[in-house]
Design a protein around this motif. Structure first.
Motif, PDB file in Angstrom:
ATOM      1  N   GLY A   2      55.029  41.250  33.923  1.00  0.00           N
ATOM      2  CA  GLY A   2      54.152  40.089  33.791  1.00  0.00           C
ATOM      3  C   GLY A   2      53.698  39.556  35.131  1.00  0.00           C
ATOM      4  N   LEU A   3      54.610  39.494  36.093  1.00  0.00           N
ATOM      5  CA  LEU A   3      54.232  39.032  37.432  1.00  0.00           C
ATOM      6  C   LEU A   3      53.243  39.990  38.076  1.00  0.00           C
ATOM      7  N   ALA A   4      53.443  41.309  37.891  1.00  0.00           N
ATOM      8  CA  ALA A   4      52.500  42.281  38.437  1.00  0.00           C
ATOM      9  C   ALA A   4      51.127  42.113  37.817  1.00  0.00           C
ATOM     10  N   ALA A   5      51.072  41.854  36.513  1.00  0.00           N
ATOM     11  CA  ALA A   5      49.792  41.661  35.840  1.00  0.00           C
ATOM     12  C   ALA A   5      49.104  40.384  36.319  1.00  0.00           C
ATOM     13  N   ALA A  13      44.154  38.318  41.856  1.00  0.00           N
ATOM     14  CA  ALA A  13      43.477  38.943  42.995  1.00  0.00           C
ATOM     15  C   ALA A  13      42.048  39.328  42.651  1.00  0.00           C
ATOM     16  N   GLY A  14      41.774  39.564  41.395  1.00  0.00           N
ATOM     17  CA  GLY A  14      40.418  39.886  40.960  1.00  0.00           C
ATOM     18  C   GLY A  14      39.572  38.664  40.676  1.00  0.00           C
ATOM     19  N   GLY A  15      40.076  37.471  40.986  1.00  0.00           N
ATOM     20  CA  GLY A  15      39.291  36.251  40.814  1.00  0.00           C
ATOM     21  C   GLY A  15      39.255  35.728  39.400  1.00  0.00           C
ATOM     22  N   ARG A  16      40.099  36.218  38.546  1.00  0.00           N
ATOM     23  CA  ARG A  16      40.082  35.778  37.150  1.00  0.00           C
ATOM     24  C   ARG A  16      40.989  34.568  36.964  1.00  0.00           C
ATOM     25  N   ARG A  17      40.617  33.712  36.009  1.00  0.00           N
ATOM     26  CA  ARG A  17      41.441  32.541  35.694  1.00  0.00           C
ATOM     27  C   ARG A  17      42.653  33.006  34.899  1.00  0.00           C
ATOM     28  N   SER A  62      51.432  30.310  42.980  1.00  0.00           N
ATOM     29  CA  SER A  62      51.342  28.851  42.828  1.00  0.00           C
ATOM     30  C   SER A  62      50.310  28.225  43.757  1.00  0.00           C
ATOM     31  N   THR A  63      49.922  28.914  44.818  1.00  0.00           N
ATOM     32  CA  THR A  63      48.943  28.368  45.758  1.00  0.00           C
ATOM     33  C   THR A  63      47.511  28.739  45.389  1.00  0.00           C
ATOM     34  N   GLN A  64      47.327  29.575  44.385  1.00  0.00           N
ATOM     35  CA  GLN A  64      45.985  30.040  44.043  1.00  0.00           C
ATOM     36  C   GLN A  64      45.363  29.113  43.004  1.00  0.00           C
ATOM     37  N   PRO A  65      44.145  28.630  43.246  1.00  0.00           N
ATOM     38  CA  PRO A  65      43.529  27.656  42.343  1.00  0.00           C
ATOM     39  C   PRO A  65      43.165  28.222  40.978  1.00  0.00           C
ATOM     40  N   ASN A  66      43.065  29.536  40.866  1.00  0.00           N
ATOM     41  CA  ASN A  66      42.700  30.142  39.589  1.00  0.00           C
ATOM     42  C   ASN A  66      43.918  30.558  38.758  1.00  0.00           C
ATOM     43  N   VAL A  67      45.109  30.083  39.138  1.00  0.00           N
ATOM     44  CA  VAL A  67      46.339  30.448  38.438  1.00  0.00           C
ATOM     45  C   VAL A  67      47.057  29.194  37.974  1.00  0.00           C
ATOM     46  N   HIS A  77      50.365  46.040  36.434  1.00  0.00           N
ATOM     47  CA  HIS A  77      49.260  45.980  37.399  1.00  0.00           C
ATOM     48  C   HIS A  77      47.993  46.582  36.803  1.00  0.00           C
ATOM     49  N   GLU A  78      48.100  47.735  36.184  1.00  0.00           N
ATOM     50  CA  GLU A  78      46.915  48.423  35.675  1.00  0.00           C
ATOM     51  C   GLU A  78      46.254  47.666  34.534  1.00  0.00           C
ATOM     52  N   ALA A  79      47.022  46.903  33.780  1.00  0.00           N
ATOM     53  CA  ALA A  79      46.442  46.164  32.656  1.00  0.00           C
ATOM     54  C   ALA A  79      45.468  45.096  33.104  1.00  0.00           C
ATOM     55  N   ALA A  80      45.629  44.599  34.359  1.00  0.00           N
ATOM     56  CA  ALA A  80      44.793  43.495  34.836  1.00  0.00           C
ATOM     57  C   ALA A  80      43.988  43.833  36.073  1.00  0.00           C
ATOM     58  N   ALA A  81      44.197  44.998  36.681  1.00  0.00           N
ATOM     59  CA  ALA A  81      43.567  45.302  37.972  1.00  0.00           C
ATOM     60  C   ALA A  81      42.226  45.986  37.832  1.00  0.00           C
ATOM     61  N   PHE A  82      41.919  46.518  36.655  1.00  0.00           N
ATOM     62  CA  PHE A  82      40.645  47.211  36.421  1.00  0.00           C
ATOM     63  C   PHE A  82      40.367  48.274  37.488  1.00  0.00           C
TER      64      PHE A  82
END
Length: 969
Positions: free
Chosen positions: A178-181, A187-191, A229-234, A463-468
């Motif tokens: 889950g953390l990897a995803a 990192a891809g800018g997704r909310r 925790s520092t990323q605004p989209n998370v 990682h692969e599930a969310a990294a496209f």
């Protein structure tokens, strides 16, 4: 007792902060970061609960939401919460907790007598036992015995909230995958929303020895969480459980807000989130399952992975002398962790004949014995485990003294939420579990949830599930997945439990198979298997396998029961949020509410509205007040607050066509300025509402409904327009609360209107019944309709809600010389009964069609409308159906509503029943309406009431002014 089973070091607890708590009346100590479960184990508490049916002693079996044995009550008064898992209750200083389902005490439970009669209380005994002489004989006892903890009878003073959120990616599970995803999606800018049911992220990395990107697992978790925790989209959501997956990736999350369970909080106690996500990634991990063998339910027996968690995360050993019973490799790591925590490892009993040499060396190095090809066939001890009997490979048996037994029967991917989303499962023989079968649109399962038990592969999958396609998956040393040879049940005499809380044994499953309850859904209900608060997390797969053995089927052929939400129990208060008490269903008040109270109005709830049933004057009782109000309307003038009547404006070029489809009768032929009464039906031809429709102009109708039907009819209209008649150019606008309605009725009502002043002639001769005028009454803009539910000359004055009280008071003052009286719902219902007017809900039920109330011709309308096809069914045109008629009692007495009647010449026990009844002040006798089989053809016949034996005669429905002459003054 002060934490005698706490290791000297290790774990994630804060040893510098000691917390005192009470459990089952005794005082103990724990540390900040403990759960109630870990603190109990640290203090050597093994017996901590009782099972439901047999009240057998129970100890902790797990460390997370799969815990099925130890349910507790925490808190006092209105904040007392029951049936909480001890594994999910965070310890705090001063906690008072108690076990459930035991009396008078945990150690001496009277209910344990059930265990003596267990041979007669097997599967389905309640279906076979409580039938003779009658269920009522047993009902009281059974209801008292049902349930587990006792909820508080006091109001819960805490606050609960409902919240909503949207995101691009919802990751459920904060372990490695889950953390990897979440990291890849962010990192891809997704909310991103990352939730985990635990108080900390990390999953198994918090308690297993692992390395990720060159760091110890816990350290990698801390670094990753700090970065997210520092990323605004998370948005990070610990202490938040996904409890249900619904249509279109709507996932419901339950957030347990930090605080002391059972004590006052500054904010919300729980928050129920509805999250809509473009993509959902499930990283829920896997749950270890027990092994089914005789005596496997004693306190001191638990899952091997749970013992590993208690040792590494909380620094607690689960026993001094441990035996491990396994059919797979994963138990060996748990055994070593328990030994490191200070326990003495006595033996590892592996049902497999061949075990990896490296594993053998590890066990030997601990000074323990490895028994291959063996099985535990019996356990010893009364309230706690004291030893086990092991059957070795050659058939020899021997007894081993121990105070802890760790079971490891394999792993089950946590597929509940994926299955709720409609995902299919596939059985894998090699690894002995059900796993997700493919990937649904916008839903992915990763890591152990997907059957991927190796850490490196789980990180890559997440990682692969969310990294496209982007590189950068966290690296970890390759590890082999634990090898397994399934062992579902040890064949030996004795009770072998499958569902620990509900006391369902392998014998119960075999009995169900013998009685042909072989479907998994039937098995579940016949035995209550998997119906405990844990919802079968540790029992279901074992049960399917045991059923398969009994019926000669593989687990894949047996299948699974349906996974239903919630994943874990959710408090009723969380479902409602702040919508409870007065906010649960807020009362609606008309603009004249305060006036009604000030003038003796007896307020009652009618639908969602608070309305006056009658107005009591000094010295009056209920019946006298209703008679006075009826007398005033019949002889002088009455004032009635009809504001709750439904009002829906239908506008557009196709408005006339639309209302013809909605009503059972034709409305398009109405001319502007005219009204028409109509019935509304559902698709089955059943009457669901009635009211008067007014044509305001060529493209606008004002549809009137009953007070209770306003919202329902408006919603139904919208559904028809949006789903079926999408080509119609029509706008539906509910305006019920925009307009208040003042009904003035009685012979003197035209004079009262004239005294107040209106810019139209109120004379009934010129202002005809079933017509309306737009103008002003007392200088206030109004829509005035000539329609009557009392049978007298009547005017319904629609005015803007904020002007209604002013007009009401002026009408009341102007009517004083004419004998005006306010009248309530009870008088209105009495007068409409006298007139034989239909009241939907009183004179109709869920089977009433228009022909039953005298509307025999609507089925012949040449155009289509809602319900027409159903009206053509032969059963709906049967002349012997119940039909609405009047009843006249020989002595003029008032009949009881609901009383049945029969034909004294026939043999049927009933041919109908009274729907409306009351005393008519105008006629000086009782009047009644009834639904009688073939009633209209039987007018004039005499019947007898079944209860009181009164003789009644079937008459026309209209008892008062049958020709309707008084409507025109």
């Amino acid at each position: 007792m002060t934490q005698s089973f706490r290791s000297a070091s290790g774990g994630l607890v804060e040893r510098g902060r000691t917390l005192k708590f009470r459990f089952a009346g005794r005082e103990y100590e724990g540390y900040e970061g403990d759960t109630l479960a870990s603190a109990l184990l640290a203090n050597g508490v093994r017996l901590a609960g009782r099972s439901f049916k047999y009240h057998r002693p129970r100890g902790l079996i797990a460390a997370g939401p799969e815990e099925s044995n130890i349910l507790v009550t925490v808190g006092q008064g209105g904040r007392r919460t029951t049936n909480l898992r001890a594994t999910e209750v965070d310890l705090y200083d001063g906690m008072v907790a108690a076990p459930v389902n035991c009396w008078p005490s945990l150690r001496f439970d009277v209910g344990a007598v059930n265990n003596l009669f267990s041979r007669w209380l097997g599967a389905g005994f309640y279906y076979k036992t409580f039938m003779w002489p009658h269920w009522m004989l047993f009902e009281g006892f059974i209801r008292r015995a049902a349930g587990l903890g006792q909820p508080s009878t006091e109001a819960d003073p805490d606050r609960y909230e409902l919240a909503y959120a949207h995101c691009d990616v919802l990751v459920v599970g904060g372990g490695a995958a889950g953390l990897a995803a979440a990291k890849a999606a962010a990192a891809g800018g997704r909310r991103v929303i990352l939730c985990d049911q635990d108080t900390r992220f990390g999953g198994s990395l918090l308690w297993c020895d692992a390395e990720v990107e060159g760091l110890r697992g816990r350290d990698w978790v801390d670094r990753t969480v700090a970065g997210l925790s520092t990323q605004p989209n998370v948005r990070l959501a610990p202490r938040t459980t996904a409890v249900g997956h619904y249509d279109y990736n709507s996932v419901v999350l339950l957030e347990r807000v930090p605080g002391r369970e059972g004590e006052a909080r500054d904010g919300a106690r729980e928050r129920l989130w509805q999250v809509r996500a473009e993509q959902v990634i499930y990283a829920c991990g896997a749950l270890e399952r027990p092994i089914v063998f005789p005596g496997n339910d004693k306190p001191g027996i638990m899952l091997a992975s749970a013992a590993r968690q208690y040792a590494n995360r909380w620094g607690v050993r689960t026993g001094d002398r441990l035996v491990v019973f396994t059919n797979n490799d994963s138990a060996y790591d748990a055994a070593l962790a328990a030994a490191d925590a200070g326990a003495r490892l006595i033996a590892v009993v592996d049902s497999r004949a061949n075990v990896d040499a490296q594993r053998q060396k590890q066990i030997t190095a601990c000074g323990a014995e490895l028994i291959t090809g063996g099985a535990v066939i019996e356990t010893h001890g009364d309230t706690v485990l004291k030893g086990v009997t092991v059957r070795e490979g050659a058939g020899r048996t021997r007894r081993i003294a121990c105070d802890g037994l760790l079971m490891a029967g394999g792993w089950n991917p946590t597929v509940h939420l994926y299955s709720q989303a409609g995902g299919k499962l596939r059985w894998e023989d090699a690894r002995a579990f059900f796993r997700p079968d493919g990937v649904r649109d916008a839903i992915a399962c990763v890591g152990a949830c997907n059957g991927t038990l190796g850490l490196a592969a789980a990180l890559q999958e997440g990682h692969e599930a969310a990294a496209f396609g982007r590189a950068g998956a966290p690296a970890s040393p390759q590890t082999e997945e634990p090898a397994i040879e399934p062992l579902w049940r040890v064949d030996a005499p004795g009770k072998a439990f499958v569902d620990f809380l509900n006391d369902v044994t392998a014998g119960d499953i075999a009995q169900a198979a013998r009685e042909n309850f072989v479907s998994v859904e039937h098995l579940k209900r016949y035995t209550t298997l998997g119906m405990a608060p844990d919802q079968g997390k540790t029992s279901n797969v074992n049960a399917l396998a045991v059923m398969g053995e009994a019926t000669g089927r593989a687990p894949a052929q047996v299948g699974t029961t349906r996974y239903r939400p919630p994943f874990t129990p959710v408090s009723m208060a969380s479902y409602r949020g702040r919508l409870r008490g007065d906010l649960y269903r807020p009362y609606r008040h008309t603009p004249m509410h305060a006036w009604h109270l000030a003038h003796g109005g007896k307020i009652e709830e009618f639908g969602e509205w608070q309305r006056p049933a009658l107005y009591l004057q000094p010295g009056e009782d209920h019946e006298q007040a209703v008679r006075r109000e009826c007398r005033a309307v019949r002889t002088a003038c009455g004032l009635f607050d009809a504001s709750p009547l439904g009002k829906i404006e239908v506008r557009g070029p196709d408005a006339a066509r639309f209302v013809d489809l909605i009503y059972a009768n034709t409305m398009s032929t109405l001319k502007p300025g005219k009204l028409r009464y109509g019935l509304m039906l559902n698709e089955l031809g059943i009457i669901i509402d009635d009211g008067v429709a007014a044509r305001l102009d060529e493209e606008t109708f004002l549809v009137g409904t009953t007070s209770g039907g306003a919202d329902k009819i408006a919603a139904g209209m919208e559904e028809w327009l949006q789903c079926e008649w999408i080509d119609l150019k029509v706008l539906v606008a509910p305006v019920t609360t925009d307009w208040a309605v003042i009904n003035i009725a009685g012979p003197a009502s035209p004079q009262v209107l004239a005294a107040v002043g209106c810019d139209f002639d109120p004379d009934p001769k010129r202002f005809e019944h079933l017509s309306f005028r737009t103008g002003a009454v007392g200088g206030i803009p109004a829509r005035v309709m000539r329609v009557s539910f009392t049978g007298e000359a009547s005017y319904e004055i629609n005015v803007p809600a904020d002007r209604a009280l002013d007009l009401w008071e002026r009408l009341y003052a102007a009517g004083k010389p004419f004998g005006i009286e306010p009248f309530g719902i009870d008088a209105l219902m009495q007068m409409r009964t006298e007139k034989g007017f239909l009241h939907v809900g009183s004179d109709t039920d869920g089977t009433t069609v228009p022909a039953d109330v005298g509307w025999t011709k609507v089925a012949n309308r040449p155009v289509d409308f809602v319900g027409k096809r159903s009206l053509l069914w032969e059963t709906n045109q049967d002349p012997s159906r119940p039909q609405l008629v009047g009843l006249s009692e020989a002595g003029g007495q008032v009949l009881a509503i609901g009383e049945h009647v029969r034909d004294p010449k026939g043999d049927k026990p009933t041919i109908g029943y009274v729907t409306s009844s009351g005393y008519s002040e105008a006629l000086g006798r009782g009047v009644a309406l009834a639904m009688i089989q073939g009633g209209r053809a039987r007018i004039g016949e005499e019947l007898v009431t079944t209860r009181s034996g009164q003789r009644v005669r079937i008459v026309e429905a209209a008892a008062y002014d049958p020709k309707g002459e008084r409507l025109n003054g």
